[in-house]
Design a protein around this motif. Structure first.
Motif, PDB file in Angstrom:
ATOM      1  N   SER A 124     -24.387  15.422  -7.730  1.00  0.00           N
ATOM      2  CA  SER A 124     -24.105  16.854  -7.942  1.00  0.00           C
ATOM      3  C   SER A 124     -22.639  17.090  -8.237  1.00  0.00           C
ATOM      4  O   SER A 124     -22.277  18.106  -8.831  1.00  0.00           O
ATOM      5  CB  SER A 124     -24.524  17.661  -6.709  1.00  0.00           C
ATOM      6  OG  SER A 124     -23.732  17.287  -5.593  1.00  0.00           O
ATOM      7  N   TYR A 154     -21.455  17.674 -11.908  1.00  0.00           N
ATOM      8  CA  TYR A 154     -21.759  18.910 -12.659  1.00  0.00           C
ATOM      9  C   TYR A 154     -20.500  19.533 -13.203  1.00  0.00           C
ATOM     10  O   TYR A 154     -19.484  19.628 -12.533  1.00  0.00           O
ATOM     11  CB  TYR A 154     -22.472  19.913 -11.737  1.00  0.00           C
ATOM     12  CG  TYR A 154     -22.831  21.189 -12.451  1.00  0.00           C
ATOM     13  CD1 TYR A 154     -23.869  21.200 -13.383  1.00  0.00           C
ATOM     14  CD2 TYR A 154     -22.136  22.352 -12.212  1.00  0.00           C
ATOM     15  CE1 TYR A 154     -24.194  22.353 -14.056  1.00  0.00           C
ATOM     16  CE2 TYR A 154     -22.457  23.503 -12.880  1.00  0.00           C
ATOM     17  CZ  TYR A 154     -23.490  23.509 -13.807  1.00  0.00           C
ATOM     18  OH  TYR A 154     -23.799  24.657 -14.475  1.00  0.00           O
ATOM     19  N   PRO A 205     -34.366  32.012 -20.150  1.00  0.00           N
ATOM     20  CA  PRO A 205     -35.196  31.250 -19.222  1.00  0.00           C
ATOM     21  C   PRO A 205     -34.747  29.779 -19.216  1.00  0.00           C
ATOM     22  O   PRO A 205     -34.534  29.185 -20.277  1.00  0.00           O
ATOM     23  CB  PRO A 205     -36.602  31.398 -19.789  1.00  0.00           C
ATOM     24  CG  PRO A 205     -36.563  32.683 -20.526  1.00  0.00           C
ATOM     25  CD  PRO A 205     -35.190  32.806 -21.073  1.00  0.00           C
ATOM     26  N   THR A 206     -34.605  29.245 -18.050  1.00  0.00           N
ATOM     27  CA  THR A 206     -33.985  27.917 -17.915  1.00  0.00           C
ATOM     28  C   THR A 206     -34.810  27.054 -16.968  1.00  0.00           C
ATOM     29  O   THR A 206     -35.345  27.554 -15.968  1.00  0.00           O
ATOM     30  CB  THR A 206     -32.555  28.067 -17.348  1.00  0.00           C
ATOM     31  OG1 THR A 206     -31.842  28.983 -18.180  1.00  0.00           O
ATOM     32  CG2 THR A 206     -31.831  26.741 -17.329  1.00  0.00           C
ATOM     33  N   LEU A 207     -34.888  25.802 -17.321  1.00  0.00           N
ATOM     34  CA  LEU A 207     -35.537  24.844 -16.430  1.00  0.00           C
ATOM     35  C   LEU A 207     -34.413  24.129 -15.662  1.00  0.00           C
ATOM     36  O   LEU A 207     -33.710  23.268 -16.206  1.00  0.00           O
ATOM     37  CB  LEU A 207     -36.340  23.819 -17.247  1.00  0.00           C
ATOM     38  CG  LEU A 207     -37.034  22.735 -16.443  1.00  0.00           C
ATOM     39  CD1 LEU A 207     -38.107  23.317 -15.522  1.00  0.00           C
ATOM     40  CD2 LEU A 207     -37.645  21.697 -17.373  1.00  0.00           C
ATOM     41  N   PHE A 208     -34.227  24.486 -14.417  1.00  0.00           N
ATOM     42  CA  PHE A 208     -33.169  23.900 -13.608  1.00  0.00           C
ATOM     43  C   PHE A 208     -33.667  22.571 -13.018  1.00  0.00           C
ATOM     44  O   PHE A 208     -34.765  22.520 -12.448  1.00  0.00           O
ATOM     45  CB  PHE A 208     -32.743  24.852 -12.496  1.00  0.00           C
ATOM     46  CG  PHE A 208     -31.961  26.038 -13.004  1.00  0.00           C
ATOM     47  CD1 PHE A 208     -30.624  25.899 -13.360  1.00  0.00           C
ATOM     48  CD2 PHE A 208     -32.557  27.284 -13.142  1.00  0.00           C
ATOM     49  CE1 PHE A 208     -29.909  26.986 -13.833  1.00  0.00           C
ATOM     50  CE2 PHE A 208     -31.840  28.363 -13.612  1.00  0.00           C
ATOM     51  CZ  PHE A 208     -30.508  28.210 -13.967  1.00  0.00           C
ATOM     52  N   LEU A 209     -32.838  21.552 -13.173  1.00  0.00           N
ATOM     53  CA  LEU A 209     -33.209  20.219 -12.685  1.00  0.00           C
ATOM     54  C   LEU A 209     -32.305  19.846 -11.522  1.00  0.00           C
ATOM     55  O   LEU A 209     -31.093  20.123 -11.556  1.00  0.00           O
ATOM     56  CB  LEU A 209     -33.036  19.185 -13.803  1.00  0.00           C
ATOM     57  CG  LEU A 209     -33.759  19.498 -15.120  1.00  0.00           C
ATOM     58  CD1 LEU A 209     -33.355  18.472 -16.182  1.00  0.00           C
ATOM     59  CD2 LEU A 209     -35.265  19.455 -14.911  1.00  0.00           C
ATOM     60  N   ASP A 210     -32.907  19.256 -10.538  1.00  0.00           N
ATOM     61  CA  ASP A 210     -32.132  18.802  -9.388  1.00  0.00           C
ATOM     62  C   ASP A 210     -31.308  17.587  -9.801  1.00  0.00           C
ATOM     63  O   ASP A 210     -31.836  16.626 -10.375  1.00  0.00           O
ATOM     64  CB  ASP A 210     -33.085  18.454  -8.241  1.00  0.00           C
ATOM     65  CG  ASP A 210     -32.326  18.232  -6.940  1.00  0.00           C
ATOM     66  OD1 ASP A 210     -31.075  18.297  -6.967  1.00  0.00           O
ATOM     67  OD2 ASP A 210     -32.996  18.013  -5.917  1.00  0.00           O
ATOM     68  N   MET A 211     -29.988  17.565  -9.508  1.00  0.00           N
ATOM     69  CA  MET A 211     -29.137  16.457  -9.929  1.00  0.00           C
ATOM     70  C   MET A 211     -29.221  15.282  -8.963  1.00  0.00           C
ATOM     71  O   MET A 211     -28.777  14.184  -9.275  1.00  0.00           O
ATOM     72  CB  MET A 211     -27.686  16.923 -10.054  1.00  0.00           C
ATOM     73  CG  MET A 211     -27.520  18.009 -11.122  1.00  0.00           C
ATOM     74  SD  MET A 211     -25.846  18.589 -11.262  1.00  0.00           S
ATOM     75  CE  MET A 211     -25.125  17.244 -12.184  1.00  0.00           C
ATOM     76  N   GLU A 246     -21.546  27.822 -10.747  1.00  0.00           N
ATOM     77  CA  GLU A 246     -22.238  27.946  -9.462  1.00  0.00           C
ATOM     78  C   GLU A 246     -21.866  29.240  -8.754  1.00  0.00           C
ATOM     79  O   GLU A 246     -22.653  29.801  -7.996  1.00  0.00           O
ATOM     80  CB  GLU A 246     -21.894  26.750  -8.566  1.00  0.00           C
ATOM     81  CG  GLU A 246     -22.426  25.435  -9.089  1.00  0.00           C
ATOM     82  CD  GLU A 246     -21.889  24.232  -8.318  1.00  0.00           C
ATOM     83  OE1 GLU A 246     -22.480  23.164  -8.425  1.00  0.00           O
ATOM     84  OE2 GLU A 246     -20.867  24.381  -7.619  1.00  0.00           O
ATOM     85  N   GLY A 276     -36.555  17.429  -8.114  1.00  0.00           N
ATOM     86  CA  GLY A 276     -36.913  18.844  -8.121  1.00  0.00           C
ATOM     87  C   GLY A 276     -36.594  19.514  -9.454  1.00  0.00           C
ATOM     88  O   GLY A 276     -35.667  19.134 -10.140  1.00  0.00           O
ATOM     89  N   ARG A 277     -37.394  20.505  -9.799  1.00  0.00           N
ATOM     90  CA  ARG A 277     -37.155  21.277 -11.014  1.00  0.00           C
ATOM     91  C   ARG A 277     -37.818  22.647 -10.828  1.00  0.00           C
ATOM     92  O   ARG A 277     -38.826  22.782 -10.146  1.00  0.00           O
ATOM     93  CB  ARG A 277     -37.683  20.577 -12.256  1.00  0.00           C
ATOM     94  CG  ARG A 277     -39.172  20.216 -12.176  1.00  0.00           C
ATOM     95  CD  ARG A 277     -39.683  19.638 -13.460  1.00  0.00           C
ATOM     96  NE  ARG A 277     -38.902  18.488 -13.876  1.00  0.00           N
ATOM     97  CZ  ARG A 277     -38.854  18.052 -15.135  1.00  0.00           C
ATOM     98  NH1 ARG A 277     -39.533  18.683 -16.074  1.00  0.00           N
ATOM     99  NH2 ARG A 277     -38.150  16.981 -15.452  1.00  0.00           N
ATOM    100  N   ILE A 278     -37.249  23.629 -11.494  1.00  0.00           N
ATOM    101  CA  ILE A 278     -37.849  24.964 -11.404  1.00  0.00           C
ATOM    102  C   ILE A 278     -37.491  25.752 -12.658  1.00  0.00           C
ATOM    103  O   ILE A 278     -36.354  25.723 -13.134  1.00  0.00           O
ATOM    104  CB  ILE A 278     -37.369  25.716 -10.139  1.00  0.00           C
ATOM    105  CG1 ILE A 278     -38.020  27.090 -10.080  1.00  0.00           C
ATOM    106  CG2 ILE A 278     -35.854  25.856 -10.099  1.00  0.00           C
ATOM    107  CD1 ILE A 278     -37.820  27.770  -8.756  1.00  0.00           C
ATOM    108  N   GLU A 279     -38.517  26.461 -13.156  1.00  0.00           N
ATOM    109  CA  GLU A 279     -38.301  27.259 -14.365  1.00  0.00           C
ATOM    110  C   GLU A 279     -38.179  28.720 -13.952  1.00  0.00           C
ATOM    111  O   GLU A 279     -39.091  29.279 -13.326  1.00  0.00           O
ATOM    112  CB  GLU A 279     -39.478  27.090 -15.311  1.00  0.00           C
ATOM    113  CG  GLU A 279     -39.314  27.872 -16.598  1.00  0.00           C
ATOM    114  CD  GLU A 279     -40.556  27.764 -17.472  1.00  0.00           C
ATOM    115  OE1 GLU A 279     -41.316  26.789 -17.302  1.00  0.00           O
ATOM    116  OE2 GLU A 279     -40.764  28.656 -18.295  1.00  0.00           O
ATOM    117  N   VAL A 280     -37.076  29.298 -14.256  1.00  0.00           N
ATOM    118  CA  VAL A 280     -36.878  30.703 -13.858  1.00  0.00           C
ATOM    119  C   VAL A 280     -36.202  31.458 -14.982  1.00  0.00           C
ATOM    120  O   VAL A 280     -35.620  30.874 -15.899  1.00  0.00           O
ATOM    121  CB  VAL A 280     -36.004  30.835 -12.587  1.00  0.00           C
ATOM    122  CG1 VAL A 280     -36.700  30.289 -11.381  1.00  0.00           C
ATOM    123  CG2 VAL A 280     -34.659  30.198 -12.805  1.00  0.00           C
TER     124      VAL A 280
END
Lengths: 699, 292
Positions: free
Chosen positions: B89, B92, B223-229, B215, B233-237
């Motif tokens: 992380s 980043y 809309p973004t697909l956030f990826l865990d570094m 941050e 994990g990933r989440i689209e929000v």
């Protein structure tokens, strides 16, 4: 519902866009490695439910925007099919007929006339620019409308200035007049817009519907647009006084009258405990309550005792309803004043019932009689100062002396009343000589129709054969009351000369026997009146004195001879009619004033009578003499036409069938045109949705 | 000379950056809180039996005919360890420098300062779940070792502050200076507490909390697909929808971290990666100076 631009409705398919975007949007989100992913996860969980609702709302709002805009552009309108047909029919010369009858005064806060006026204004607004128009205010005597024109301001002025009347309005006639006005206009389309409460009395459905000349000369039906000022109401409840009778109530006193109201309930619901009052000025003289069944009629009698004589102007009224004008009725009532009578008894007798004056005295002093009687024998009576009396009755008096006769003549000349009855003591020659100036007709001789002892006396005795019931003296003796007169038997009676040689034609015979001989003759002399009864007022020559008609007739003699009996016929005037006035002698009428104080036009008739009016409002009308003083005897009350109180409405189907289904184009102004066009609401909805959508997006 | 992040980014390598930053810091020396064997005279004291005779001031005896003993306030033998979080992380970046770049630069600059004043500087680098230690030394030649080590570090693995605390307890003697440079994004809620617990072992602990501007402001729109570094994990929000909530969460994290440091008597310095680093160091040193 109709649409001005129906092809714009295709745009409503745009409302599917949000759904399609939702279903087929497969855009890949940009991947982005992010350190604090845990915070993103927590935030997403926290806002998930709120976001779901927000997305749903956004979807709904966007759909609404995309739906409302093309719908608004399509210009939707709520109109009946008939109204829609009217729109597409094309321009037409238009006459707007505004019902101004009494029934339009019905009000539940806003009168039907006010609503009708709004309808007429709306009708003017709805006209196309190329449509000429005219306005006819339909009253009892409507004026011809001006030719159709384009001056909308003037027409609006006509509508604004229109006022409801108190009379009936014949809409059929008004439509005919309007049709005539449109006939001359070159525009091929013709339209009659009728603004009315559509009550039963407004149309004459038995007459043919209005027509006008077509281009070929053949009659054609105009387009008829009905605008119902009472739309939304199936029934217009109303009760009214449809008749009023005022009769003396002698049993209650000399100046007592019985007021009999006839109350009709035109509504669909029974009316209970309806207050009925008799008022003079602000004073309530009698009050009662009446129940009237739905659609029924009830009579209510109230007895009023007036404290003093004279002409009384008052009003009877019911508790007011939505049409208050027909809940009251004015009256002008002559109340008899107290009278003093001198009875000169020519044949007194120790036995009371054989006394000449016994029956007369009993009749004039009966309960309720306004007469105060002083009875004297001939010698004393003729020496009395007659001027202290209103009436002198000579009952079987031999003959007054020359001086007394002259005083009697002066008495009559100055306004006194003189009643003369016959008998054995009457000296015909001296009467003819000394009282020739006041006798209606000279006396001739006594005729005996039958002797009392004659067994066939019943068939031989004379009876009254012809009575002038149209004269005020005998006017109550009709029907069963007449039997009391014609049942009397006359054994003897005085025959009279054919006419009075000193005053030809001045006397009037009001009753005759079967042989045509006069029974009662009257004459005016100066300011006074004389009545001659050719038989006796005791039982010597007839049994009239013991008949039921004797008492009221003697009281009416007293009233008539003293001028306190209303001699003229009761003037029954309805609004819209003229009142016929017959001033006595040298009386001159200078003005007739309406209840609101305005002057009523008066026209002199060839027979010397006057016609005041037509009267335009109900109430008591005052008649002023040449000296500007009130002439109570000529004052009168005008009443409403009871038929206008019947507010039952003509069904729409009936009117449609009457005018023809192909010509009736609209029914109610409330439904054929929305107060605000629908498309403005749609635009407003779209704007609001747009605003909320932006607000949601910003959050 | 104040150098912003853009300028520093143009300088290749930790050595240059650290030197540039160090030179920008005009005064970075700080007195040692410990008395030792350094040479700076502090005061005179009348001789008492037991005092070392070699500290007798003979000149003073000649003047006053009394024995005085010299006392010295000598520079400390400071042992400082830079604990650099080189987890994934830390790699980043939304601007010119990643958080690790900034951490290395700051660590390098601090090493310069320490070695320059003859303090011992060391490194503890955590990357890929492993530790790379460079023990503290004060020699000038040691500086190159430190800077080379920093330069060769790549972000990798998960943040594990807890194990960092355990490791430091093992390798550090008491009364060391521990400077932690990390984004503190550890899934373990107690990890920070364990780091702060080093203070209870008489260590002087400072925390440089490195934060990327993205941050802090969450400036994403689409809309973004956030990826865990550091994981799978990933989440689209839709970032606009959660921005408000995210900022609330992140600011609460910053506030709670700062409060925890204050409570543990640990110096806390929030460092944005777009800040001028000499500014950061000046601020830090100034505060240290006030505390000393």
């Amino acid at each position: 519902m109709t649409f001005g631009n129906p092809w714009m409705l295709l745009g409503a398919l745009g409302a599917l866009i949000p759904l399609l975007v939702h279903l087929f949007d497969r855009r890949r989100p940009r991947p982005h490695p992010f350190g604090p992913l845990a915070f993103v996860l927590r935030s997403q969980k926290r806002t998930a439910s709120r976001l779901k609702l927000k997305r749903l709302l956004l979807y709904a709002l966007r759909t609404l925007i995309l739906l409302a805009i093309p719908l608004a552009l399509a210009r939707p309108e709520f109109r009946s099919d008939a109204a829609a047909a009217q729109v597409v029919k094309g321009p037409a010369a238009t006459a707007i007929i505004l019902d101004a009858s009494l029934s339009m005064r019905w009000s539940d806060g806003t009168s039907l006339f006010e609503r009708g006026r709004d309808e007429a204004r709306d009708a003017l607004k709805d006209l196309l620019p190329e449509e000429p128009a005219t306005v006819l205010v339909c009253t009892q005597s409507p004026a011809a409308p001006p030719p159709p024109g384009f001056d909308r301001g003037r027409l609006r002025g006509l509508v604004d200035e229109a006022k409801p009347t108190y009379g009936a309005a014949d809409l059929s006639r008004c439509m005919d007049m309007a049709a005539r006005a449109l006939e001359e206009n070159p525009m091929p389309g013709k339209r009659l817009v009728v603004v009315s409460d559509m009550t039963a009395g407004a149309f004459r459905l038995e007459a043919p519907p209005p027509t006008m000349k077509g281009p070929t000369g053949a009659p054609v039906k105009p387009e008829v647009v009905l605008r119902d000022a009472a739309s939304g109401r199936d029934v217009l409840n109303n009760h009214a006084i449809v008749d009023l009778k005022v009769e003396p109530a002698l049993q209650a006193g000399p100046r007592s009258f019985q007021f009999t109201f006839t109350v009709r309930n035109f509504g669909a619901e029974a009316v209970k405990d309806l207050e009925a009052t008799v008022r003079v000025g602000e004073q309530t003289l009698a009050k009662g309550f009446v129940d009237v069944p739905a659609g029924g009629t009830t009579q209510k009698a109230l007895t009023v005792r007036f404290p003093q004589g004279g002409t009384v102007v008052g009003q009877v009224s019911l508790a007011p309803d939505a049409l208050a004008e027909d809940d009251k009725r004015a009256f002008v009532l002559p109340v008899p004043r107290a009278l003093k009578a001198l009875v000169v008894n020519g044949a007194p007798h120790a036995t009371r019932y054989r006394d000449e004056a016994f029956f007369v005295d009993a009749a004039l002093t009966a309960p309720g009689s306004p007469v105060e009687v002083a009875t004297r024998d001939a010698e004393v009576g003729l020496r009395e100062d007659f001027s202290t009396y209103d009436l002198v009755l000579l009952l079987n008096v031999a003959a007054p002396g020359a001086d007394d006769a002259k005083r009697l003549a002066d008495f009559v000349e100055n306004g006194g009343g003189l009643f003369i009855s016959m008998g054995d003591r009457v000296n015909t020659e001296e009467y003819n000589e000394r009282l020739s100036g006041v006798l209606p007709r000279p006396l001739r001789l006594v005729r005996t129709s039958a002797e009392r002892e004659d067994p066939e006396a019943d068939t031989k005795t004379a009876r009254l054969a012809k009575v002038s019931v149209e004269h005020v003296l005998f006017s109550p003796f009709t029907g069963r009351a007449e039997e009391g007169l014609i049942g009397a038997r006359f054994f003897k009676y005085m025959l009279l000369e054919a006419d009075n040689p000193r005053s030809p034609g001045a006397s009037q015979v009001l009753a005759t026997y079967e042989d045509g001989a006069p029974a009662v003759a009257v004459m005016r002399k100066g300011k006074g009146r004389v009545a001659l009864f050719t038989s006796t007022v005791d039982r010597d020559w007839s049994d009239f004195a013991i008949r039921t008609s004797f008492l009221p007739l003697m009281q009416r003699f007293a009233a008539y001879l003293t001028g306190s009996l209303e001699e003229r016929e009761e003037i029954r005037v309805r609004v819209g009619e003229g009142a016929t006035l017959r001033p006595e002698g040298t009386q001159k009428v200078s003005a007739v004033r309406a209840p609101d104080g305005s002057e009523v036009p008066v026209k002199e008739q060839p027979d010397g009578s006057l016609v005041a009016g037509p009267v335009t409002e109900p109430g008591a009308y005052s008649v002023l003499g040449a000296d500007g003083k009130l002439m109570p005897a000529l004052s009168f009350a005008a009443s409403l036409d009871p038929s206008e109180s019947d507010l039952s409405r003509v069904p729409q189907d009936t009117l449609t069938a009457y005018f023809g289904e192909d010509t009736v184009k609209a029914s109610s102004g409330d439904t054929d045109k929305p107060a605000v066009p629908l498309w403005t609401w749609l635009i407003l909805a779209a704007c609001l949705a747009f605003f909320f959508e932006g607000t949601l997006l910003r959050k | 000379m104040l150098l912003d992040a853009q300028t520093l980014a143009r300088l290749r390598g930790v050595k240059l950056r650290a030197r540039a930053v160090m030179e920008g810091v005009l005064s970075g020396l700080h007195k040692s809180p410990h008395q030792g064997q350094s040479v700076e005279f502090a005061e005179h004291k009348e001789y008492a039996p037991g005092d070392e005779l070699r500290h007798l001031d003979w000149k003073a005896y000649g003047k006053f005919d009394k024995y005085y003993v010299k006392r010295f306030e000598h520079e400390t033998n400071l042992r400082a360890v830079m604990v650099v979080d080189a987890s994934a992380s830390m790699g980043y970046r939304s601007g010119a420098l990643s958080k690790l770049d900034v951490a290395n630069t700051l660590a390098g600059a601090l090493c310069y300062l320490l070695v320059r004043q003859q303090d011992a500087a060391g490194l503890a680098l955590m990357t890929g779940g492993k530790w790379r230690d460079v023990p503290p030394r004060a020699s000038a030649g040691h500086l190159n070792v430190l800077l080379d080590t920093l330069e060769s570090t790549q972000p990798n693995g998960a943040t594990d502050l807890g194990s960092a605390a355990d490791h430091l307890v093992e390798v550090l003697p008491r009364r060391s200076t521990v400077i932690v440079l990390s984004d503190l994004l550890d899934e373990n809620q107690d990890a920070l507490k364990r780091i702060l617990a080093l203070r209870q072992r008489k260590n002087d602990v400072s925390v440089f909390h490195l934060v990327d501007p993205a941050e802090l402001t969450f400036p994403f729109d689409d809309p973004t697909l956030f990826l865990d570094m550091e994981g799978e994990g990933r989440i689209e929000v839709n970032p606009r929808e959660i921005k408000e909530s995210y900022l609330e969460e992140f600011n609460a994290f910053l506030a709670s971290t700062k409060a925890a440091c204050a409570e543990a008597d640990v110096d806390y310095e929030l460092v944005r990666t777009d800040e001028k680093l000499d500014d950061v160091l000046l601020r830090y040193l100034a505060r240290r100076g006030r505390r000393a």
